[in-house]
Write a protein that holds these residues in place. Structure first.
Motif, PDB file in Angstrom:
ATOM      1  N   ARG A   2       0.835  -1.210   0.000  1.00  0.00           N
ATOM      2  CA  ARG A   2       0.000   0.000   0.000  1.00  0.00           C
ATOM      3  C   ARG A   2       0.867   1.256   0.000  1.00  0.00           C
ATOM      4  NH1 ARG A   2      -3.910  -0.600   4.855  1.00  0.00           N
ATOM      5  NH2 ARG A   2      -4.191   1.600   4.420  1.00  0.00           N
ATOM      6  N   ARG A   3       1.959   1.224   0.788  1.00  0.00           N
ATOM      7  CA  ARG A   3       2.844   2.384   0.854  1.00  0.00           C
ATOM      8  C   ARG A   3       3.514   2.618  -0.497  1.00  0.00           C
ATOM      9  NH1 ARG A   3       7.348   4.909   1.126  1.00  0.00           N
ATOM     10  NH2 ARG A   3       7.793   6.437   2.760  1.00  0.00           N
ATOM     11  N   GLU A   4       3.961   1.535  -1.124  1.00  0.00           N
ATOM     12  CA  GLU A   4       4.605   1.643  -2.428  1.00  0.00           C
ATOM     13  C   GLU A   4       3.647   2.237  -3.463  1.00  0.00           C
ATOM     14  OE1 GLU A   4       6.344  -1.492  -5.635  1.00  0.00           O
ATOM     15  OE2 GLU A   4       7.016  -1.766  -3.560  1.00  0.00           O
ATOM     16  N   ALA A   5       2.399   1.807  -3.439  1.00  0.00           N
ATOM     17  CA  ALA A   5       1.401   2.337  -4.369  1.00  0.00           C
ATOM     18  C   ALA A   5       1.148   3.820  -4.102  1.00  0.00           C
ATOM     19  CB  ALA A   5       0.100   1.553  -4.254  1.00  0.00           C
ATOM     20  N   ALA A   6       1.048   4.203  -2.842  1.00  0.00           N
ATOM     21  CA  ALA A   6       0.822   5.601  -2.493  1.00  0.00           C
ATOM     22  C   ALA A   6       2.020   6.460  -2.895  1.00  0.00           C
ATOM     23  CB  ALA A   6       0.537   5.742  -1.003  1.00  0.00           C
ATOM     24  N   GLU A   7       3.207   5.951  -2.677  1.00  0.00           N
ATOM     25  CA  GLU A   7       4.432   6.670  -3.052  1.00  0.00           C
ATOM     26  C   GLU A   7       4.513   6.857  -4.566  1.00  0.00           C
ATOM     27  OE1 GLU A   7       7.767   8.821  -2.353  1.00  0.00           O
ATOM     28  OE2 GLU A   7       6.727   7.803  -0.714  1.00  0.00           O
ATOM     29  N   SER A   8       4.161   5.822  -5.300  1.00  0.00           N
ATOM     30  CA  SER A   8       4.168   5.892  -6.757  1.00  0.00           C
ATOM     31  C   SER A   8       3.156   6.931  -7.258  1.00  0.00           C
ATOM     32  CB  SER A   8       3.857   4.521  -7.335  1.00  0.00           C
ATOM     33  OG  SER A   8       3.802   4.571  -8.731  1.00  0.00           O
ATOM     34  N   GLU A   9       1.964   6.904  -6.676  1.00  0.00           N
ATOM     35  CA  GLU A   9       0.945   7.883  -7.069  1.00  0.00           C
ATOM     36  C   GLU A   9       1.402   9.294  -6.712  1.00  0.00           C
ATOM     37  OE1 GLU A   9      -3.720   9.139  -6.387  1.00  0.00           O
ATOM     38  OE2 GLU A   9      -3.020   7.273  -5.479  1.00  0.00           O
ATOM     39  N   LEU A  10       2.008   9.463  -5.547  1.00  0.00           N
ATOM     40  CA  LEU A  10       2.499  10.774  -5.135  1.00  0.00           C
ATOM     41  C   LEU A  10       3.536  11.293  -6.129  1.00  0.00           C
ATOM     42  CD1 LEU A  10       2.599  13.063  -3.012  1.00  0.00           C
ATOM     43  CD2 LEU A  10       4.388  11.742  -1.859  1.00  0.00           C
ATOM     44  N   GLU A  11       4.452  10.440  -6.543  1.00  0.00           N
ATOM     45  CA  GLU A  11       5.477  10.842  -7.505  1.00  0.00           C
ATOM     46  C   GLU A  11       4.866  11.255  -8.837  1.00  0.00           C
ATOM     47  OE1 GLU A  11       8.607   7.940  -7.902  1.00  0.00           O
ATOM     48  OE2 GLU A  11       8.822   7.796  -5.734  1.00  0.00           O
ATOM     49  N   SER A  12       3.938  10.465  -9.354  1.00  0.00           N
ATOM     50  CA  SER A  12       3.339  10.784 -10.650  1.00  0.00           C
ATOM     51  C   SER A  12       2.487  12.050 -10.565  1.00  0.00           C
ATOM     52  CB  SER A  12       2.532   9.613 -11.198  1.00  0.00           C
ATOM     53  OG  SER A  12       1.412   9.344 -10.397  1.00  0.00           O
ATOM     54  N   LYS A  13       1.747  12.211  -9.465  1.00  0.00           N
ATOM     55  CA  LYS A  13       0.931  13.424  -9.297  1.00  0.00           C
ATOM     56  C   LYS A  13       1.823  14.658  -9.148  1.00  0.00           C
ATOM     57  CE  LYS A  13      -3.302  11.579  -8.816  1.00  0.00           C
ATOM     58  NZ  LYS A  13      -4.230  11.636  -9.912  1.00  0.00           N
ATOM     59  N   THR A  14       2.941  14.513  -8.445  1.00  0.00           N
ATOM     60  CA  THR A  14       3.853  15.640  -8.275  1.00  0.00           C
ATOM     61  C   THR A  14       4.443  16.052  -9.618  1.00  0.00           C
ATOM     62  OG1 THR A  14       4.376  14.966  -6.014  1.00  0.00           O
ATOM     63  CG2 THR A  14       5.948  16.432  -7.100  1.00  0.00           C
ATOM     64  N   GLU A  15       4.840  15.070 -10.424  1.00  0.00           N
ATOM     65  CA  GLU A  15       5.375  15.373 -11.754  1.00  0.00           C
ATOM     66  C   GLU A  15       4.332  16.084 -12.606  1.00  0.00           C
ATOM     67  OE1 GLU A  15       6.988  11.879 -13.615  1.00  0.00           O
ATOM     68  OE2 GLU A  15       8.316  11.492 -11.921  1.00  0.00           O
ATOM     69  N   ARG A  16       3.111  15.583 -12.581  1.00  0.00           N
ATOM     70  CA  ARG A  16       2.034  16.198 -13.371  1.00  0.00           C
ATOM     71  C   ARG A  16       1.728  17.599 -12.850  1.00  0.00           C
ATOM     72  NH1 ARG A  16       0.009  17.238 -18.078  1.00  0.00           N
ATOM     73  NH2 ARG A  16      -2.250  17.330 -18.108  1.00  0.00           N
ATOM     74  N   TRP A  17       1.751  17.782 -11.536  1.00  0.00           N
ATOM     75  CA  TRP A  17       1.521  19.095 -10.940  1.00  0.00           C
ATOM     76  C   TRP A  17       2.580  20.081 -11.430  1.00  0.00           C
ATOM     77  CZ3 TRP A  17       4.619  21.991  -7.656  1.00  0.00           C
ATOM     78  CH2 TRP A  17       4.017  23.132  -7.111  1.00  0.00           C
ATOM     79  N   MET A  18       3.836  19.633 -11.487  1.00  0.00           N
ATOM     80  CA  MET A  18       4.915  20.502 -11.962  1.00  0.00           C
ATOM     81  C   MET A  18       4.691  20.899 -13.420  1.00  0.00           C
ATOM     82  SD  MET A  18       8.112  18.688  -9.983  1.00  0.00           S
ATOM     83  CE  MET A  18       9.372  19.576 -10.878  1.00  0.00           C
ATOM     84  N   GLU A  19       4.288  19.942 -14.245  1.00  0.00           N
ATOM     85  CA  GLU A  19       4.014  20.232 -15.656  1.00  0.00           C
ATOM     86  C   GLU A  19       2.904  21.272 -15.782  1.00  0.00           C
ATOM     87  OE1 GLU A  19       2.922  16.591 -17.607  1.00  0.00           O
ATOM     88  OE2 GLU A  19       4.822  15.617 -17.088  1.00  0.00           O
ATOM     89  N   LEU A  20       1.821  21.053 -15.073  1.00  0.00           N
ATOM     90  CA  LEU A  20       0.682  21.966 -15.172  1.00  0.00           C
ATOM     91  C   LEU A  20       1.010  23.331 -14.594  1.00  0.00           C
ATOM     92  CD1 LEU A  20      -2.198  19.513 -14.215  1.00  0.00           C
ATOM     93  CD2 LEU A  20      -1.677  20.412 -16.494  1.00  0.00           C
TER      94      LEU A  20
END
Length: 65
Positions: free
Chosen positions: A42-60
């Motif tokens: 569960r932690r790994e999945a949350a960390e992965s989602e956090l990383e992808s959302k952070t990258e997308r947030w930076m792009e936007l």
């Protein structure tokens, strides 16, 4: 459309960070192997989602500037 996505990501990031903190606390509090495995996944999945959302947030965010 991108503005709405940006707002949704900004709302989701703190939730993910909190979830990771809670999972870390649970991980340090258990010695049951089966539960450790589930919590780690569960932690790994949350960390992965956090990383992808952070990258997308930076792009936007860059597009908004």
């Amino acid at each position: 459309m991108e503005k709405k996505e940006l707002e949704e990501i900004e709302a989701r990031l703190p939730v993910l960070e909190q979830e990771i903190q809670e999972l870390d606390a649970q991980l340090s509090d258990t010695s049951d192997y089966a539960q450790l495995k589930v919590l780690s996944e569960r932690r790994e999945a949350a960390e992965s989602e956090l990383e992808s959302k952070t990258e997308r947030w930076m792009e936007l965010s860059e597009k908004q500037s």
